[in-house]
Write a protein that holds these residues in place. Structure first.
Motif, PDB file in Angstrom:
ATOM      1  N   PRO A   1     -18.923   0.126   0.342  1.00  0.00           N
ATOM      2  CA  PRO A   1     -19.970   0.202  -0.684  1.00  0.00           C
ATOM      3  C   PRO A   1     -19.684   1.213  -1.799  1.00  0.00           C
ATOM      4  N   GLU A   2     -18.895   2.269  -1.493  1.00  0.00           N
ATOM      5  CA  GLU A   2     -18.628   3.320  -2.496  1.00  0.00           C
ATOM      6  C   GLU A   2     -17.738   2.837  -3.637  1.00  0.00           C
ATOM      7  N   LEU A   3     -16.938   1.780  -3.383  1.00  0.00           N
ATOM      8  CA  LEU A   3     -15.999   1.304  -4.405  1.00  0.00           C
ATOM      9  C   LEU A   3     -16.716   0.787  -5.648  1.00  0.00           C
ATOM     10  N   GLY A   4     -17.891   0.160  -5.468  1.00  0.00           N
ATOM     11  CA  GLY A   4     -18.628  -0.422  -6.595  1.00  0.00           C
ATOM     12  C   GLY A   4     -19.067   0.599  -7.617  1.00  0.00           C
ATOM     13  N   LYS A   5     -19.411   1.827  -7.159  1.00  0.00           N
ATOM     14  CA  LYS A   5     -19.853   2.873  -8.080  1.00  0.00           C
ATOM     15  C   LYS A   5     -18.668   3.553  -8.767  1.00  0.00           C
ATOM     16  N   ILE A   6     -17.534   3.608  -8.082  1.00  0.00           N
ATOM     17  CA  ILE A   6     -16.358   4.283  -8.655  1.00  0.00           C
ATOM     18  C   ILE A   6     -15.696   3.402  -9.712  1.00  0.00           C
ATOM     19  N   ILE A   7     -15.495   2.103  -9.411  1.00  0.00           N
ATOM     20  CA  ILE A   7     -14.844   1.168 -10.361  1.00  0.00           C
ATOM     21  C   ILE A   7     -15.946   0.341 -11.035  1.00  0.00           C
ATOM     22  N   THR A   8     -16.175   0.593 -12.307  1.00  0.00           N
ATOM     23  CA  THR A   8     -17.225  -0.133 -13.041  1.00  0.00           C
ATOM     24  C   THR A   8     -16.701  -1.420 -13.675  1.00  0.00           C
ATOM     25  N   ASP A   9     -15.398  -1.464 -13.963  1.00  0.00           N
ATOM     26  CA  ASP A   9     -14.819  -2.663 -14.583  1.00  0.00           C
ATOM     27  C   ASP A   9     -14.688  -3.776 -13.544  1.00  0.00           C
ATOM     28  N   ASN A  10     -15.262  -4.941 -13.843  1.00  0.00           N
ATOM     29  CA  ASN A  10     -15.303  -6.042 -12.863  1.00  0.00           C
ATOM     30  C   ASN A  10     -13.925  -6.593 -12.538  1.00  0.00           C
TER      31      ASN A  10
ATOM     32  N   CYS B   1      -8.217  -4.872  -7.466  1.00  0.00           N
ATOM     33  CA  CYS B   1      -8.024  -3.879  -6.398  1.00  0.00           C
ATOM     34  C   CYS B   1      -8.288  -4.496  -5.024  1.00  0.00           C
ATOM     35  N   VAL B   2      -9.381  -5.233  -4.924  1.00  0.00           N
ATOM     36  CA  VAL B   2      -9.749  -5.860  -3.650  1.00  0.00           C
ATOM     37  C   VAL B   2      -8.681  -6.860  -3.226  1.00  0.00           C
ATOM     38  N   ARG B   3      -8.184  -7.635  -4.211  1.00  0.00           N
ATOM     39  CA  ARG B   3      -7.152  -8.639  -3.878  1.00  0.00           C
ATOM     40  C   ARG B   3      -5.857  -7.973  -3.415  1.00  0.00           C
ATOM     41  N   LYS B   4      -5.511  -6.849  -4.050  1.00  0.00           N
ATOM     42  CA  LYS B   4      -4.243  -6.199  -3.731  1.00  0.00           C
ATOM     43  C   LYS B   4      -4.304  -5.434  -2.403  1.00  0.00           C
ATOM     44  N   VAL B   5      -5.441  -4.773  -2.122  1.00  0.00           N
ATOM     45  CA  VAL B   5      -5.527  -3.888  -0.961  1.00  0.00           C
ATOM     46  C   VAL B   5      -6.103  -4.597   0.258  1.00  0.00           C
TER      47      VAL B   5
ATOM     48  N   SER C   1      -1.735   2.241  -0.115  1.00  0.00           N
ATOM     49  CA  SER C   1      -1.480   1.306  -1.227  1.00  0.00           C
ATOM     50  C   SER C   1      -1.376   2.050  -2.557  1.00  0.00           C
ATOM     51  N   ASP C   2      -0.586   1.467  -3.458  1.00  0.00           N
ATOM     52  CA  ASP C   2      -0.428   2.031  -4.811  1.00  0.00           C
ATOM     53  C   ASP C   2      -1.121   1.096  -5.813  1.00  0.00           C
ATOM     54  N   VAL C   3      -2.223   1.576  -6.383  1.00  0.00           N
ATOM     55  CA  VAL C   3      -2.978   0.764  -7.356  1.00  0.00           C
ATOM     56  C   VAL C   3      -2.958   1.418  -8.737  1.00  0.00           C
ATOM     57  N   SER C   4      -1.892   2.177  -9.002  1.00  0.00           N
ATOM     58  CA  SER C   4      -1.785   2.886 -10.290  1.00  0.00           C
ATOM     59  C   SER C   4      -1.625   1.916 -11.464  1.00  0.00           C
ATOM     60  N   ASP C   5      -1.108   0.699 -11.187  1.00  0.00           N
ATOM     61  CA  ASP C   5      -0.962  -0.293 -12.268  1.00  0.00           C
ATOM     62  C   ASP C   5      -2.308  -0.911 -12.649  1.00  0.00           C
ATOM     63  N   ILE C   6      -3.340  -0.721 -11.792  1.00  0.00           N
ATOM     64  CA  ILE C   6      -4.674  -1.280 -12.063  1.00  0.00           C
ATOM     65  C   ILE C   6      -5.648  -0.196 -12.512  1.00  0.00           C
ATOM     66  N   LEU C   7      -5.593   0.978 -11.825  1.00  0.00           N
ATOM     67  CA  LEU C   7      -6.567   2.042 -12.084  1.00  0.00           C
ATOM     68  C   LEU C   7      -5.895   3.291 -12.644  1.00  0.00           C
ATOM     69  N   PRO C   8      -6.632   4.102 -13.415  1.00  0.00           N
ATOM     70  CA  PRO C   8      -6.109   5.407 -13.837  1.00  0.00           C
ATOM     71  C   PRO C   8      -5.932   6.332 -12.617  1.00  0.00           C
ATOM     72  N   GLU C   9      -5.166   7.394 -12.803  1.00  0.00           N
ATOM     73  CA  GLU C   9      -4.801   8.266 -11.677  1.00  0.00           C
ATOM     74  C   GLU C   9      -6.025   8.953 -11.049  1.00  0.00           C
ATOM     75  N   GLU C  10      -6.970   9.420 -11.904  1.00  0.00           N
ATOM     76  CA  GLU C  10      -8.140  10.142 -11.381  1.00  0.00           C
ATOM     77  C   GLU C  10      -9.013   9.221 -10.526  1.00  0.00           C
ATOM     78  N   ILE C  11      -9.234   7.993 -11.033  1.00  0.00           N
ATOM     79  CA  ILE C  11     -10.081   7.041 -10.291  1.00  0.00           C
ATOM     80  C   ILE C  11      -9.401   6.616  -8.995  1.00  0.00           C
ATOM     81  N   GLU C  12      -8.078   6.483  -9.035  1.00  0.00           N
ATOM     82  CA  GLU C  12      -7.331   6.096  -7.828  1.00  0.00           C
ATOM     83  C   GLU C  12      -7.503   7.145  -6.728  1.00  0.00           C
ATOM     84  N   GLU C  13      -7.477   8.418  -7.107  1.00  0.00           N
ATOM     85  CA  GLU C  13      -7.674   9.481  -6.125  1.00  0.00           C
ATOM     86  C   GLU C  13      -9.089   9.457  -5.545  1.00  0.00           C
TER      87      GLU C  13
END
Length: 467
Positions: free
Chosen positions: A192-201, A207-211, A220-232
């Motif tokens: 449930p926490e992912l929805g508040k962190i990632i606002t872009d649909n 992210c969900v498809r990759k992880v 997992s490395d999602v740096s190609d999808i998300l910025p570094e701060e949000i990924e952390e």
């Protein structure tokens, strides 16, 4: 006088007996039988079409009110001999072209219309040597060819692409919203926490498809999808998530839904580019004025670009707000100031106070650009750019609260002093309220004694005089 008519097999000209044509109402009686018709008109010249292509070219020219080459030759050859006679034509526009090009006197009246109807009904008896079956086949073939030509070269047909594209774009947006909402809600049970962190649909679905499972986020490395701060933040939230555990089959179904969202998003982007190119090709000035999406919606609402060009500026301003307009008229309240045009960037830039003024001016300029696009031959977007600049200038003027005054020399900006607040406290002066002399209420003892002595002296004097 003479008559010009075109049929499926060729042109012919006929000489008329004018005495029978005076009574228009009873003219149909003269064409009840082929024998009667032959007494009124007779064939003077017949020019047969070589094939269907030639017949189609002649028919389309007549439908559009143009003078074809074959008809021009026949009129020059046949009618030039009897130039003093009048030429009866069924189409007034065609008659004007013939008069202009060949200097022939043409007539178009209710009598001619009735005459044409009579000739059409007895065409088989007037033209000899053509069996009725062949005539019917020729008529049907020409009608089909003419219909195909109209469909193929119809200017309205191009608008259909824009109407379909904008309708599909709206449908895709609705479907995307439904799919994304379902995807967030479904995966939200697990993380449930992912929805508040990632606002872009789109980034959420990627992210969900990759992880997949939230336990995989740490590795997992999602740096190609998300910025570094949000990924952390996502990785930190995945370790302490409150979500429930789900099976691998559930995750696979969620991933499949994410695939659908990504595919539809990519197709929507492609469709938007297609619509943008189409609008710039068909209505460049309208696109410059209000944008491709608003322009396409206006065309779709009106039915076609030509129908939209027939609307006045006031209708263009309120297109899309018909329900609100009629409700306001019914309840005798204020009518709406804008419809679909509200979503144009120029109206959005203005503040709430000026939206009505800007939408009215934008609608007036948009109506001009629509007519230019629909009926003009030039395909450049210069006119739209000029009109947009005028609206932008007017918007800037309203925003700066510039006041225009009309003087004898023309329009000029009225200079207004800037208002400055001066904090001066003025005290009320009561001296100006009354003209009576001011007397203090508390009188001194000496003044009271002096007045008493004066009164006693005056009383004694008065008694002495009375004696």
């Amino acid at each position: 006088s003479e008559l010009n008519i075109v049929v499926c097999c060729g042109f012919f000209l006929q000489v008329l007996n004018e005495k029978k044509l005076q009574e228009v109402d009873s003219l149909w009686k003269e064409f009840e039988t082929p024998e009667k018709a032959n007494k009124i008109v007779k064939l003077k010249h017949f020019e047969k079409f070589q094939d269907t292509t030639e017949a189609l070219a002649a028919s389309t020219a007549l439908v559009e009110g143009k003078l074809s080459k074959n008809l021009k030759k026949i009129l020059k050859k046949i009618v030039a001999k009897d130039a003093h006679e009048q030429l009866a034509v069924a189409d007034a526009k065609l008659g004007g072209v013939i008069k202009e090009k060949l200097n022939l006197s043409c007539i178009h009246s209710p009598m001619v219309t009735e005459l044409m109807r009579g000739i059409r009904s007895q065409i088989e008896g007037l033209i000899t040597g053509l069996p009725s079956r062949e005539m019917a086949a020729m008529c049907l073939g020409l009608a089909h060819s003419l219909s195909r030509y109209k469909l193929k070269f119809s200017p309205d047909k191009v608008d259909t692409m824009i109407i379909q594209a904008i309708s599909l774009l709206d449908d895709l947006d609705k479907e995307l919203n439904n799919y994304i909402m379902r995807c967030r809600e479904w995966y939200g049970w697990h993380f449930p926490e992912l929805g508040k962190i990632i606002t872009d649909n789109l980034a959420y679905c990627k992210c969900v498809r990759k992880v997949g499972d939230r336990s995989n986020f740490a590795s997992s490395d999602v740096s190609d999808i998300l910025p570094e701060e949000i990924e952390e933040d996502v990785k930190a939230a995945a370790e302490i998530s409150m979500g429930t555990e789900v099976s691998e089959e559930d995750i696979n179904n969620i991933i499949h839904l994410c695939d659908q969202v990504i595919e539809i998003s990519e197709y929507r982007t492609q469709l938007y580019d297609y619509l943008k190119n189409r609008m710039m090709a068909i209505a460049p000035n309208l696109t410059v004025m209000v944008g491709e999406l608003v322009g396409a919606r206006l065309i779709a609402h009106a039915g076609s670009l030509l129908n939209l060009a027939k609307h006045p500026a006031s209708t263009v301003q309120l297109l899309g707000a018909e329900k609100a307009l009629f409700r306001a008229l019914k309840t005798k309240r204020d009518t709406p100031k804008f419809g679909l045009i509200y979503h144009a960037s120029l109206v959005g830039q203005s503040n709430t106070k000026n939206k009505g003024k800007i939408s009215r001016m934008l609608a007036a300029k948009t109506a001009l650009t629509i007519r230019y696009d629909a009926l003009g031959e030039n395909t450049s977007a210069e006119m739209g750019a000029e009109n947009r600049l005028k609206v932008e200038t007017r918007l800037r003027l309203l925003e700066e609260r510039g006041i225009r005054r009309i003087s004898g020399t023309g329009k000029a900006l009225a200079k207004t002093d800037k208002y400055q607040n001066k904090s001066e406290v003025k005290v009320f002066d009561p001296s100006g309220d009354s003209t009576l002399p001011v007397v203090s209420k508390k009188r001194k003892i000496q003044e009271v004694d002096e007045q008493d002595t004066e009164v006693t002296v005056k009383a004694k004097k008065f008694k002495a005089e009375m004696k």
